[in-house]
Design an enzyme around this catalytic site. Structure first.
Site, PDB file in Angstrom:
ATOM      1  CG  HIS A  92      -1.804  -1.239   1.225  1.00  0.00           C
ATOM      2  ND1 HIS A  92      -1.464  -2.369   1.938  1.00  0.00           N
ATOM      3  CD2 HIS A  92      -2.949  -1.520   0.581  1.00  0.00           C
ATOM      4  CE1 HIS A  92      -2.384  -3.292   1.738  1.00  0.00           C
ATOM      5  NE2 HIS A  92      -3.294  -2.812   0.929  1.00  0.00           N
ATOM      6  CG  HIS A 112      -8.766   1.220  -2.807  1.00  0.00           C
ATOM      7  ND1 HIS A 112      -8.332   1.298  -1.490  1.00  0.00           N
ATOM      8  CD2 HIS A 112      -9.633   2.239  -2.978  1.00  0.00           C
ATOM      9  CE1 HIS A 112      -8.928   2.306  -0.901  1.00  0.00           C
ATOM     10  NE2 HIS A 112      -9.726   2.890  -1.753  1.00  0.00           N
ATOM     11  N   GLY A 146     -11.454  -1.112  -7.751  1.00  0.00           N
ATOM     12  CA  GLY A 146     -12.363  -0.247  -8.485  1.00  0.00           C
ATOM     13  C   GLY A 146     -12.086  -0.149  -9.967  1.00  0.00           C
ATOM     14  CB  SER A 167     -16.975  -6.771  -6.971  1.00  0.00           C
ATOM     15  OG  SER A 167     -16.344  -5.528  -7.148  1.00  0.00           O
TER      16      SER A 167
END
Length: 190
Positions: A92, A112, A146, A167
């Site tokens: 990160h 992300h 995302g 997702s």
């Protein structure tokens, strides 16, 4: 997601992806082993299968690799134990990326990148930070978080060697069609 649904989707999309990553934090070792065995039974090559945080399952099933999180065993210790498994880790920051590469990681997830429903309230790290990470390591940086197909080109332009999508594929009405949209964008740059 029920493991039966996951394995069905994974079997359908595997011809169009480089890796299937099992990220099931609440599953037992036995459940994960059974999941891997079902993926193998469905024709997914062992080298394409990675399991999150479960070195024991990765070794026992002789799959492609293990992906380590911040709470996992350190990359350096896992690398000293295993020469057969590919070792990935989530990072990160630039400092974490340098450390992971120095410790023997084969690849890293960074993100992300964009706002993500799986990280509500946590600001995205963005493309500039992705570029900064990619600039300091020589191992592949895989962007996560995302990512929609229309964003793939700019991600690759900012140093990522690939993308990881959860997702965006697993919750899609047509997972195979969705994977092919991502693959088309990735292949435009290769």
């Amino acid at each position: 997601m029920p493991l039966a649904q996951f394995t069905r989707i994974a079997a359908a999309i595997h011809p169009d992806v480089h890796a299937i990553h099992i990220r099931e934090k609440r599953r037992t070792a036995r459940e994960l082993r059974d999941c891997v065995q079902e993926l193998l039974h469905r024709g997914i090559p062992a080298h394409k299968i990675y399991v999150n945080d479960r070195l024991d399952v990765a070794w026992a099933t002789r799959i492609g690799g293990v992906h380590l999180a911040h709470h996992s065993l350190p990359v350096k210790e896992v690398a000293a134990l295993s020469h057969a498994l590919r070792i990935g880790c989530s990072v990160h920051s630039v400092a974490e990326a340098k450390q992971a590469a120095n410790d023997g990681a084969d690849y890293m997830f960074y993100g992300h990148i964009y706002d993500s429903p799986s990280k509500p309230g946590i600001p995205s790290r963005g493309l500039a930070q992705l570029q900064a990470v990619a600039n300091v390591v020589s191992i592949p940086v895989i962007a996560i978080g995302g990512i929609q197909p229309e964003k793939v080109t700019e991600i690759l332009q900012h140093g990522a060697q690939g993308i990881a999508v959860l997702s965006g594929v697993m919750k899609a009405h047509d997972p195979v069609g969705r994977v092919r949209q991502y693959a088309e964008k990735l292949n435009e740059r290769r």
